[in-house]
Design a protein around this motif. Structure first.
Motif, PDB file in Angstrom:
ATOM      1  N   GLU A 247       0.815  -1.204   0.000  1.00 38.25           N
ATOM      2  CA  GLU A 247       0.000   0.000   0.000  1.00 38.25           C
ATOM      3  C   GLU A 247       0.854   1.262   0.000  1.00 38.25           C
ATOM      4  OE1 GLU A 247      -3.320   2.109   2.797  1.00 38.25           O
ATOM      5  OE2 GLU A 247      -3.361  -0.073   2.658  1.00 38.25           O
ATOM      6  N   ALA A 248       1.979   1.215   0.686  1.00 39.76           N
ATOM      7  CA  ALA A 248       2.864   2.380   0.708  1.00 39.76           C
ATOM      8  C   ALA A 248       3.362   2.692  -0.703  1.00 39.76           C
ATOM      9  CB  ALA A 248       4.040   2.123   1.648  1.00 39.76           C
ATOM     10  N   GLY A 249       3.701   1.653  -1.462  1.00 44.64           N
ATOM     11  CA  GLY A 249       4.160   1.874  -2.827  1.00 44.64           C
ATOM     12  C   GLY A 249       3.082   2.440  -3.723  1.00 44.64           C
ATOM     13  N   LEU A 250       1.847   1.971  -3.549  1.00 40.70           N
ATOM     14  CA  LEU A 250       0.736   2.485  -4.344  1.00 40.70           C
ATOM     15  C   LEU A 250       0.468   3.943  -4.001  1.00 40.70           C
ATOM     16  CD1 LEU A 250      -1.573   2.101  -6.357  1.00 40.70           C
ATOM     17  CD2 LEU A 250      -2.968   1.199  -4.475  1.00 40.70           C
ATOM     18  N   ARG A 251       0.505   4.258  -2.722  1.00 43.66           N
ATOM     19  CA  ARG A 251       0.277   5.654  -2.314  1.00 43.66           C
ATOM     20  C   ARG A 251       1.382   6.572  -2.848  1.00 43.66           C
ATOM     21  NH1 ARG A 251      -3.593   6.591   1.558  1.00 43.66           N
ATOM     22  NH2 ARG A 251      -4.608   4.711   2.407  1.00 43.66           N
ATOM     23  N   SER A 252       2.600   6.094  -2.835  1.00 42.30           N
ATOM     24  CA  SER A 252       3.692   6.899  -3.366  1.00 42.30           C
ATOM     25  C   SER A 252       3.512   7.136  -4.860  1.00 42.30           C
ATOM     26  CB  SER A 252       5.032   6.193  -3.102  1.00 42.30           C
ATOM     27  OG  SER A 252       6.106   6.937  -3.626  1.00 42.30           O
ATOM     28  N   LEU A 253       3.136   6.089  -5.585  1.00 41.31           N
ATOM     29  CA  LEU A 253       2.865   6.238  -7.013  1.00 41.31           C
ATOM     30  C   LEU A 253       1.758   7.263  -7.240  1.00 41.31           C
ATOM     31  CD1 LEU A 253       2.927   5.493 -10.020  1.00 41.31           C
ATOM     32  CD2 LEU A 253       1.539   3.474  -9.471  1.00 41.31           C
ATOM     33  N   SER A 254       0.713   7.204  -6.438  1.00 44.61           N
ATOM     34  CA  SER A 254      -0.401   8.130  -6.592  1.00 44.61           C
ATOM     35  C   SER A 254       0.038   9.568  -6.338  1.00 44.61           C
ATOM     36  CB  SER A 254      -1.541   7.746  -5.639  1.00 44.61           C
ATOM     37  OG  SER A 254      -2.638   8.620  -5.780  1.00 44.61           O
ATOM     38  N   ARG A 255       0.862   9.779  -5.294  1.00 46.90           N
ATOM     39  CA  ARG A 255       1.325  11.142  -5.006  1.00 46.90           C
ATOM     40  C   ARG A 255       2.159  11.692  -6.154  1.00 46.90           C
ATOM     41  NH1 ARG A 255       1.935   9.008   0.266  1.00 46.90           N
ATOM     42  NH2 ARG A 255       4.112   8.487  -0.167  1.00 46.90           N
ATOM     43  N   THR A 256       3.068  10.867  -6.664  1.00 50.38           N
ATOM     44  CA  THR A 256       3.907  11.326  -7.775  1.00 50.38           C
ATOM     45  C   THR A 256       3.068  11.591  -9.011  1.00 50.38           C
ATOM     46  OG1 THR A 256       5.804  10.105  -6.914  1.00 50.38           O
ATOM     47  CG2 THR A 256       5.860  10.696  -9.243  1.00 50.38           C
ATOM     48  N   ALA A 257       2.109  10.709  -9.268  1.00 48.03           N
ATOM     49  CA  ALA A 257       1.240  10.919 -10.420  1.00 48.03           C
ATOM     50  C   ALA A 257       0.470  12.231 -10.285  1.00 48.03           C
ATOM     51  CB  ALA A 257       0.283   9.740 -10.569  1.00 48.03           C
ATOM     52  N   ARG A 258      -0.085  12.482  -9.108  1.00 45.61           N
ATOM     53  CA  ARG A 258      -0.857  13.710  -8.902  1.00 45.61           C
ATOM     54  C   ARG A 258       0.023  14.946  -9.023  1.00 45.61           C
ATOM     55  NH1 ARG A 258      -4.118  14.943 -10.336  1.00 45.61           N
ATOM     56  NH2 ARG A 258      -5.080  16.336  -8.832  1.00 45.61           N
ATOM     57  N   ALA A 259       1.277  14.833  -8.583  1.00 47.95           N
ATOM     58  CA  ALA A 259       2.191  15.959  -8.705  1.00 47.95           C
ATOM     59  C   ALA A 259       2.451  16.309 -10.169  1.00 47.95           C
ATOM     60  CB  ALA A 259       3.508  15.643  -7.999  1.00 47.95           C
ATOM     61  N   HIS A 260       2.256  15.342 -11.046  1.00 54.36           N
ATOM     62  CA  HIS A 260       2.435  15.575 -12.480  1.00 54.36           C
ATOM     63  C   HIS A 260       1.092  15.701 -13.201  1.00 54.36           C
ATOM     64  CE1 HIS A 260       6.488  14.179 -11.479  1.00 54.36           C
ATOM     65  NE2 HIS A 260       6.886  14.730 -12.610  1.00 54.36           N
ATOM     66  N   GLY A 261       0.010  15.874 -12.438  1.00 58.10           N
ATOM     67  CA  GLY A 261      -1.301  16.084 -13.033  1.00 58.10           C
ATOM     68  C   GLY A 261      -2.007  14.829 -13.494  1.00 58.10           C
ATOM     69  N   LEU A 262      -1.567  13.658 -13.019  1.00 59.23           N
ATOM     70  CA  LEU A 262      -2.157  12.392 -13.450  1.00 59.23           C
ATOM     71  C   LEU A 262      -2.963  11.750 -12.328  1.00 59.23           C
ATOM     72  CD1 LEU A 262       0.854  10.719 -15.332  1.00 59.23           C
ATOM     73  CD2 LEU A 262      -0.852  12.320 -16.213  1.00 59.23           C
ATOM     74  N   GLY A 263      -3.985  11.000 -12.707  1.00 57.76           N
ATOM     75  CA  GLY A 263      -4.737  10.182 -11.764  1.00 57.76           C
ATOM     76  C   GLY A 263      -4.457   8.709 -12.004  1.00 57.76           C
ATOM     77  N   LEU A 264      -5.098   7.855 -11.209  1.00 54.06           N
ATOM     78  CA  LEU A 264      -4.930   6.408 -11.317  1.00 54.06           C
ATOM     79  C   LEU A 264      -6.274   5.745 -11.562  1.00 54.06           C
ATOM     80  CD1 LEU A 264      -2.498   5.461  -8.382  1.00 54.06           C
ATOM     81  CD2 LEU A 264      -1.925   6.167 -10.720  1.00 54.06           C
ATOM     82  N   VAL A 265      -6.321   4.866 -12.546  1.00 55.59           N
ATOM     83  CA  VAL A 265      -7.450   3.963 -12.783  1.00 55.59           C
ATOM     84  C   VAL A 265      -6.944   2.560 -12.481  1.00 55.59           C
ATOM     85  CG1 VAL A 265      -9.010   2.985 -14.508  1.00 55.59           C
ATOM     86  CG2 VAL A 265      -8.504   5.436 -14.519  1.00 55.59           C
ATOM     87  N   VAL A 266      -7.718   1.795 -11.712  1.00 53.67           N
ATOM     88  CA  VAL A 266      -7.276   0.473 -11.276  1.00 53.67           C
ATOM     89  C   VAL A 266      -8.219  -0.592 -11.811  1.00 53.67           C
ATOM     90  CG1 VAL A 266      -7.059  -1.028  -9.254  1.00 53.67           C
ATOM     91  CG2 VAL A 266      -6.005   1.214  -9.241  1.00 53.67           C
ATOM     92  N   ASP A 267      -7.638  -1.682 -12.240  1.00 52.94           N
ATOM     93  CA  ASP A 267      -8.377  -2.853 -12.732  1.00 52.94           C
ATOM     94  C   ASP A 267      -8.790  -3.699 -11.531  1.00 52.94           C
ATOM     95  OD1 ASP A 267      -9.329  -4.960 -14.235  1.00 52.94           O
ATOM     96  OD2 ASP A 267      -7.551  -5.133 -15.489  1.00 52.94           O
ATOM     97  N   ILE A 268     -10.089  -3.975 -11.387  1.00 56.47           N
ATOM     98  CA  ILE A 268     -10.560  -4.824 -10.293  1.00 56.47           C
ATOM     99  C   ILE A 268     -11.178  -6.102 -10.861  1.00 56.47           C
ATOM    100  CG2 ILE A 268     -10.905  -2.881  -8.734  1.00 56.47           C
ATOM    101  CD1 ILE A 268     -13.925  -3.132  -9.246  1.00 56.47           C
ATOM    102  N   VAL A 269     -11.162  -7.153 -10.041  1.00 53.00           N
ATOM    103  CA  VAL A 269     -11.554  -8.490 -10.485  1.00 53.00           C
ATOM    104  C   VAL A 269     -12.647  -9.021  -9.556  1.00 53.00           C
ATOM    105  CG1 VAL A 269     -10.673 -10.733 -11.238  1.00 53.00           C
ATOM    106  CG2 VAL A 269      -9.122  -8.779 -11.103  1.00 53.00           C
ATOM    107  N   PRO A 270     -13.900  -8.627  -9.757  1.00 48.14           N
ATOM    108  CA  PRO A 270     -14.949  -9.053  -8.831  1.00 48.14           C
ATOM    109  C   PRO A 270     -15.400 -10.497  -9.028  1.00 48.14           C
ATOM    110  CG  PRO A 270     -15.905  -7.743 -10.580  1.00 48.14           C
ATOM    111  CD  PRO A 270     -14.412  -7.692 -10.773  1.00 48.14           C
ATOM    112  N   ASN A 271     -15.162 -11.072 -10.195  1.00 53.11           N
ATOM    113  CA  ASN A 271     -15.755 -12.364 -10.526  1.00 53.11           C
ATOM    114  C   ASN A 271     -15.083 -13.542  -9.857  1.00 53.11           C
ATOM    115  OD1 ASN A 271     -17.529 -14.107 -12.357  1.00 53.11           O
ATOM    116  ND2 ASN A 271     -15.480 -14.819 -12.933  1.00 53.11           N
ATOM    117  N   HIS A 272     -13.781 -13.470  -9.594  1.00 50.25           N
ATOM    118  CA  HIS A 272     -13.088 -14.665  -9.129  1.00 50.25           C
ATOM    119  C   HIS A 272     -11.855 -14.318  -8.309  1.00 50.25           C
ATOM    120  CE1 HIS A 272     -11.636 -13.689 -13.242  1.00 50.25           C
ATOM    121  NE2 HIS A 272     -10.438 -13.814 -12.667  1.00 50.25           N
ATOM    122  N   MET A 273     -11.366 -15.334  -7.621  1.00 45.23           N
ATOM    123  CA  MET A 273     -10.106 -15.273  -6.895  1.00 45.23           C
ATOM    124  C   MET A 273      -9.313 -16.532  -7.227  1.00 45.23           C
ATOM    125  SD  MET A 273     -11.393 -13.961  -3.126  1.00 45.23           S
ATOM    126  CE  MET A 273      -9.750 -14.173  -2.396  1.00 45.23           C
TER     127      MET A 273
END
Length: 829
Positions: free
Chosen positions: A78-104
């Protein structure tokens, strides 16, 4: 969840364009973070991340989730994801994430929720998570984990440290109080039954993803299960770490519409697209509260409008003359698809069909009115109707008329013909009524609801496996048309059909996703372009194939089969670089790449070898043909072909890219496809790709694009930056305006305007079917009418030559003098 750290406010939705990044242990969050400056410079608004939740260790894709409550440690947690998000936002970017509700992942070691179910059975607090038919397994969950029959494997089983240790080292939990029982009694006493893996095909009693035993379905229709499995992703959305969602495989869900409504409510209405494959003419259910699909429907329309219809028909004739396939084994598209569906329903999905038969039998037995329908008759009816579903599946919210369009009376009549005794054919009416939800007066309404949901789920799996994963590898006249969402039987579309599609997108789904390449496409867009252009040169292709087969040896071709030989040479063409370097000499070990892709092709086709019934001799022949033919003695045939096709491949690559980036919807740029990227089916399409940073710096310093690779990058950056800087030209408030050229070559220019109002400030124009254009003598005075104003070509920005301006009309010979595409913007804009 760790305590939240400050995150800048979420960017406005929807994205203007997304960039798909395939995350895995070798390319974690930190690697994606390092690429953020370059991707921001490219012009996208959001990074599109493959699944980020905890998965099977070492997974290269992340769709085998083991714990939906944690961000994957191998990616940086989670720390790595949050860091990626902060850097992305600093450059004007957001994050879209792929989720998998159907199976595990059906991994009894790393999926701790499933492991507790193995130990405690239906009493486990996680038992409601998984779609298990306990009655169908006699009270046990079937685990296809043994390499041989249980009686043969028993000698290698033992109890150790309170667990059942199986041959190969897999340790399973034991039901409390059973560890001291003799082995036969101990096995019978568990909530699971370890069996020979081959039994899964007919005996499996948990719902899986398609035919993959290693993925177990999740019951997200249960509100408690939804909350438990989505809490982490929803928290990341709430905190502004993540800003949008891609939903994987909604067709596997019991009620996709209800799931998406709950997701929209809980996510605050964030931009969400669904991986829904639409058959030709099939609409996305209008009640689904999403921005649209992930974009395979756009892929088909872009590819098809650039494909020569006459040439495609000639290729079919040549293919039949060369390979002489039986109609049902690749000779005729619809017959091939129907035969594949029958095989998948009767073999690969036999367990799923049996589940439907069990449910239907119980429903019929519960009330006097439907009794005396034999299981064999219900089984026949289920199979006969399943293979005739023309789309992926019906949906619960559909009206009776809409359902009737999926489960037609004609399909029922054909299904009844499978019965020798007309009275026994009544089983078809029962199954059709259960699947459509139109039977009334039933005693077991819960069973009827379960049948309707499961029929739809199995129909989806059947369509995907039979069409995409089997028939696409058997019917191969033009491999570029054998793509996810494609229709090989109709590989070409008229410009009018393309315009109608785009107009409907702008009107109904203006913020839908669009794609040309993904992690699931069988060939990247630029690989398909090299195959698709063959439809403009059927005679040249025939001459090339004849010479190549002769050089490689006719006996070698006979050993792998002529349909496969045809497909193999088209596949090799897909990898040709711009300079025509033969596959044996090109970078990236083309021989290894071709060998892997063509072996997968042969196994998916299932005519000579399969994944589960492999023919070593045939597979060795495939390997030899690649090494000694495609990349061996006949490889010197490629340079001349590449030189002849080169200008037309360039035109098609650039045209497809510009159409994709400027048509209605939100374009998703798959990693590396900002360049001329030629990849085959996975895992080839998930290889590491270079950052665009260096090439962007070169172009940004005023350098003129040299070669197709840089040309495509410059085009992509120009279009993406325009989308980012002027979103009003493309979004929901924009418009779509077909523009028709005037003159003898008008059919070879595909053009449309974008922007609000009736006088579009932006025009896209591409060359269509350039070979026929050249043969006819070029543009010959053909012009493109322009709205009022002065227009200049944005794609000429990096060109040191003087930039022309156009008013009233543009002479197409002048407009396309230096490149086969143009992006015209009104000067005051």
């Amino acid at each position: 969840m760790t305590p939240a750290s400050p995150v800048p406010p979420a960017p406005p939705a929807p994205p203007t364009a997304t960039y798909r990044i395939q995350l895995h242990p070798g390319h974690p969050f930190a690697a994606a973070e390092a690429d953020v400056p370059a991707l921001a410079a490219l012009g996208v608004s959001h990074l599109h991340l493959s699944p980020v939740l905890e998965a099977v260790p070492g997974s290269t894709h992340g769709y085998d989730v083991t714990d939906p409550t944690r961000v994957r440690a191998e990616l940086g947690g989670e720390a790595g994801l949050r860091s990626l998000s902060r850097t992305a936002r600093a450059h004007g970017l957001g994050l879209v994430v792929d989720i998998v509700p159907n199976h595990m992942a059906a991994d009894p070691v790393h999926n701790q929720a499933l492991r507790t179910v193995l130990r405690d059975g239906p009493h486990s607090p996680y038992a409601a998570w998984f779609d298990i038919d306990w009655a169908g397994g006699g009270g046990q969950l079937l685990l296809p984990v043994l390499g041989e029959r249980a009686g043969e494997a028993a000698a290698g089983m033992r109890v150790e440290d309170g667990e059942l240790l199986l041959p190969g080292g897999l340790a399973l939990p034991l039901r409390a109080g059973t560890e001291r029982l003799p082995l036969p009694e101990l096995l019978d006493a568990q909530w699971y039954r370890p069996v020979w893996w081959r039994l899964a095909r007919t005996e499996l009693n948990y719902r899986r993803f398609f035919t993959i035993n290693d993925l177990i379905a999740v019951r997200v229709e249960d509100p408690a299960v939804f909350e438990a499995t989505h809490a982490t992703v929803l928290a990341l959305l709430d905190e502004g770490v993540v800003h949008g969602l891609r939903v994987d495989h909604p067709d596997g869900l019991t009620d996709p519409g209800a799931y998406l409504a709950r997701l929209r409510e809980r996510s605050g209405g964030r931009w969400t697209v669904v991986e829904k494959i639409l058959a030709d003419g099939e609409p996305l259910p209008p009640s689904w509260p999403v921005a649209g699909t992930t974009g395979y429907d756009a892929l088909r329309h872009v590819d098809a409008v650039l494909t020569d219809p006459e040439g495609a028909r000639t290729l079919v004739e040549q293919y039949r003359a060369f390979a002489d396939p039986e109609p049902e084994e690749g000779g005729e598209w619809h017959a091939t698809a129907r035969r594949a569906a029958r095989q998948v329903a009767g073999h690969d999905l036999a367990a799923e069909v049996e589940t439907l038969v069990r449910i239907a039998t119980r429903v019929c037995a519960s009330g006097l009115g439907l009794r005396d329908h034999a299981p064999w008759a219900l089984r026949t009816a289920v199979r006969e109707l399943l293979v005739r579903v023309p789309v992926y599946r019906p949906y619960p919210e559909q009206s009776p008329a809409e359902t009737a369009a999926v489960l037609t009376e004609r399909a029922a009549e054909e299904a009844r013909a499978a019965f020798d005794v007309p009275e026994e054919a009544h089983a078809v009416d029962v199954v059709r009524g259960l699947a459509a939800g139109t039977l009334t007066g039933l005693s077991d309404t819960a069973g009827a609801d379960a049948f309707r949901a499961r029929f739809a789920q199995v129909a989806s799996a059947l369509h995907a496996k039979a069409v995409e994963d089997r028939a696409f590898y058997r019917y191969v006249p033009l491999l570029s048309a054998c793509e996810v969402g494609g229709d090989p039987g109709s590989p070409a579309l008229a410009p009018e059909a393309f315009h109608a599609f785009c107009a409907r997108l702008q009107r109904e789904w203006p913020e839908t996703g669009t794609v040309l390449s993904t992690h699931d496409t069988k060939r990247s867009a630029d690989a398909r372009a090299r195959i698709g252009v063959l439809a403009e040169f059927p005679r040249l292709w025939g001459e090339f194939l004849t010479g190549a087969v002769r050089r490689a040896g006719k006996d070698a071709a006979a050993a792998v089969g002529l349909p496969f030989t045809w497909a193999a040479w088209q596949t090799a063409c897909a990898l040709l670089p711009e300079d025509g370097t033969p596959p044996s000499e090109s970078a990236g070990s083309s021989a290894d790449r071709l060998s892997g892709a063509l072996l997968k092709h042969a196994r998916e086709a299932g005519l000579h070898t399969t994944w589960t019934e492999q023919d070593p001799a045939y597979e060795e022949a495939v390997e030899r043909y690649v090494r000694e033919g495609l990349t061996g003695t006949a490889a010197d045939q490629f340079p001349a072909l590449a030189e002849r096709l080169g200008p037309y491949v360039r035109a098609r690559v650039l045209a497809a890219a510009l159409l994709h980036l400027t048509m209605p919807g939100v374009p998703d740029v798959y990693q590396g496809t900002e360049h001329d990227l030629r990849t085959l089916m996975d895992p080839d399409n998930r290889r590491p790709v270079p950052s665009p940073a260096g090439a962007l710096r070169t172009l940004g310093s005023g350098g003129r694009p040299t070669g197709l690779d840089e040309e495509k990058l410059a085009l992509t950056a120009t279009a993406l930056r325009l989308r980012r800087d002027r979103p009003g030209l493309f979004g929901a408030a924009s418009g779509y305006h077909p523009v028709t050229a005037r003159g003898p070559a008008a059919a070879h220019c595909l053009a449309f305007g974008r922007g609000p109002g009736t006088s579009p400030p932006l025009l896209t124009a591409v060359t269509r079917l350039p070979s026929a254009l050249h043969q006819a003598g070029g543009w010959r005075g053909t012009t493109l009418p322009l709205p009022p104003g002065r227009y200049t070509d944005l794609l000429a920005g990096a060109d040191p030559r003087p930039t022309a301006a156009y008013e009233g009309e543009a002479d197409l010979a002048a407009l396309f003098a230096h490149r086969p595409v143009a992006l015209l913007r009104r000067d005051e804009e």
